[in-house]
Write a protein that holds these residues in place. Structure first.
Motif, mmCIF file in Angstrom:
data_model
loop_
_atom_site.group_PDB
_atom_site.id
_atom_site.type_symbol
_atom_site.label_atom_id
_atom_site.label_comp_id
_atom_site.label_asym_id
_atom_site.label_seq_id
_atom_site.Cartn_x
_atom_site.Cartn_y
_atom_site.Cartn_z
ATOM 1 N N ARG A 1 -17.312 18.920 -13.812
ATOM 2 C CA ARG A 1 -18.925 19.346 -14.313
ATOM 3 C C ARG A 1 -19.311 20.315 -13.047
ATOM 4 N NH1 ARG A 1 -23.866 15.254 -14.340
ATOM 5 N NH2 ARG A 1 -25.405 16.825 -14.635
ATOM 6 N N ALA A 2 -19.113 21.404 -13.207
ATOM 7 C CA ALA A 2 -19.495 22.355 -12.380
ATOM 8 C C ALA A 2 -19.794 23.915 -12.874
ATOM 9 C CB ALA A 2 -18.188 22.740 -11.191
ATOM 10 N N ALA A 3 -20.420 24.647 -12.130
ATOM 11 C CA ALA A 3 -20.823 26.036 -12.590
ATOM 12 C C ALA A 3 -19.294 26.880 -12.641
ATOM 13 C CB ALA A 3 -21.745 26.940 -11.820
ATOM 14 N N TYR A 4 -19.394 27.867 -13.457
ATOM 15 C CA TYR A 4 -18.182 28.720 -13.598
ATOM 16 C C TYR A 4 -17.940 29.426 -12.267
ATOM 17 C CZ TYR A 4 -18.931 27.328 -18.484
ATOM 18 O OH TYR A 4 -19.025 26.473 -19.562
ATOM 19 N N ASP A 5 -18.859 29.747 -11.596
ATOM 20 C CA ASP A 5 -18.501 30.388 -10.028
ATOM 21 C C ASP A 5 -18.476 29.773 -8.996
ATOM 22 O OD1 ASP A 5 -21.109 29.603 -10.037
ATOM 23 O OD2 ASP A 5 -21.922 31.805 -9.695
ATOM 24 N N ASP A 6 -18.102 28.424 -9.300
ATOM 25 C CA ASP A 6 -17.957 27.023 -8.262
ATOM 26 C C ASP A 6 -16.543 27.266 -7.639
ATOM 27 O OD1 ASP A 6 -17.414 24.886 -6.689
ATOM 28 O OD2 ASP A 6 -19.193 23.891 -7.822
ATOM 29 N N HIS A 7 -16.065 27.773 -6.723
ATOM 30 C CA HIS A 7 -14.864 28.154 -5.994
ATOM 31 C C HIS A 7 -14.382 26.947 -5.855
ATOM 32 C CE1 HIS A 7 -16.118 32.262 -6.408
ATOM 33 N NE2 HIS A 7 -14.871 32.597 -6.111
ATOM 34 N N ALA A 8 -14.735 26.099 -5.247
ATOM 35 C CA ALA A 8 -14.310 24.687 -5.078
ATOM 36 C C ALA A 8 -13.662 24.112 -6.400
ATOM 37 C CB ALA A 8 -15.239 23.825 -4.318
ATOM 38 N N ALA A 9 -14.572 24.060 -7.384
ATOM 39 C CA ALA A 9 -13.916 23.579 -8.684
ATOM 40 C C ALA A 9 -12.845 24.377 -9.180
ATOM 41 C CB ALA A 9 -15.229 23.384 -9.723
#
Length: 385
Positions: free
Chosen positions: A51-59
């Motif tokens: 559950r993360a944004a599409y630009d969340d680099h950790a995810a």
């Protein structure tokens, strides 16, 4: 080849992602879904939900480490996200292909540069360009370049002043102004293209819309053999020029017996949902096969079909959001043994939101259409398609 039980990644958790997860699971793969929505329909079936944004680099790093390959279910995932993931893992379709399809200006430029037929249009970055637009573009349709779908971000404009007013309503977003055409009908082709350039096209669908949203698809489209062949050929040409790998949809206008390309979708498509029930291989299995480097499946239809969208309006007895919310009575649909109901498991219905669909299988397209319209009326969809 990427073989099961490898883990695949899906960017986006709506119904298209949900069907991808189901197809991949049936083939023996595991699937992780990245989507910020806690109620993602695809995540309900996935092996893991990031559950993360599409630009969340950790995810994205976590997804890349766990997955052998990644695909997307919708074109509004940032192209930069696909580019980033492609440094570490197989990604199809490519960021370059998606970036063309996610922006109407880039899409029209692509069609023009490759000599592909489309409606006359002009790009609009400011009001002055609307004042200078040719008279042949009116009446027209003003469409925002980004994030417009299902009729959103579009305005029918009778003249130049209405176009300027609509542009102001869109708060100066970059737009495309297209001439408004007298359509005979609309059709679409969904195809799959593998990493070696092999293309498998599904039968052409004939589509009708309500309020800008797909309502009914008929397969095969009631058109000449030449038009079917021309549509499949144009779609394959687009896929070739995009160096596309995956499932791709191309929508067409039919005007005076000729095809004009409306838009492309770099993913499975609503008008291809009939393939779940009517074809030897469906559009989502093809997406898995192309992503994993497997030979494409047989796209032939074994039945004629009619697909009907089920929108959130059905959940409101009065037709007003917030009033008389209830689950529709699906029992009338089971009176037809050739009807297949698919509900998407979405958390809450809203008017205009795609909540499910049903497909009617029959020996010929007219029979499928007649049954589908009767079934549609039986559950309360009374306005004409």
């Amino acid at each position: 080849m990427i073989l099961p039980p490898a883990t695949l990644g899906m960017l986006g958790g709506g119904q298209l992602g949900r069907f991808f997860v189901a197809a991949a699971h049936e083939m023996g793969y595991r699937v992780w879904v990245l989507d910020p929505d806690p109620h993602s329909p695809a995540a309900l079936l996935a092996d893991r939900h990031l559950r993360a944004a599409y630009d969340d680099h950790a995810a994205l790093d976590e997804l890349a480490q766990a997955c052998a390959a990644v695909s997307t279910e919708f074109e509004n995932v940032p192209a930069g996200t696909l580019d980033y993931l492609a440094k570490f893992v197989v990604v199809h379709p490519s960021a370059a292909a998606v970036s063309v399809c996610q922006n109407r200006i880039a899409e029209k430029d692509f069609l023009r540069d490759n000599g592909l037929p489309h409606a006359r249009c002009v790009t609009v970055f400011d009001e002055q360009q609307l004042r200078q637009a040719g008279d042949e573009l009116f009446p027209g349709i003003l469409k925002v370049a980004r994030f417009g779908y299902d009729g959103k971000g579009q305005a029918v404009v009778a003249d130049r002043q209405q176009a300027i007013t609509a542009f102001q309503h869109f708060k100066g977003e970059s737009c495309v102004l297209e001439e408004r055409l007298r359509l005979e009908c609309e059709v679409s082709v969904v195809l799959a293209r593998d990493q070696g350039g092999v293309v498998c096209s599904f039968p052409t669908a004939e589509n009708s819309h309500r309020r800008g949203i797909l309502d009914v698809s008929l397969v095969p489209a009631r058109a000449t053999a030449a038009l079917h062949a021309r549509a499949a050929g144009l779609a394959a040409t687009i896929a070739e020029h995009l160096a596309y790998v995956g499932t791709l949809a191309v929508e067409f206008f039919v005007v005076d017996g000729e095809l004009l390309i409306n838009e492309m979708a770099p993913r499975p498509h609503n008008s291809g949902h009939y393939t779940l029930d009517a074809c030897i291989t469906n559009q989502f299995e093809q997406q898995v096969r192309a992503l994993c480097g497997l030979p494409l499946g047989d796209p032939r239809a074994h039945s004629a079909a009619a697909m009907v969208n089920l929108l959130g309006d059905l959940w409101y007895g009065s037709g007003v959001a917030g009033q008389h919310y209830r689950e529709p009575d699906w029992s009338p649909l089971y009176a037809w043994p050739g009807l297949k109901l698919h509900l998407y498991g979405k958390h809450h219905a809203r008017p205009g939101r795609k909540m499910g669909h049903f497909t009617v299988l029959a020996g010929d397209v007219e029979s499928a259409r007649d049954i589908a319209l009767a079934a549609r009326a039986a559950i309360g969809i009374s306005d004409a398609p």
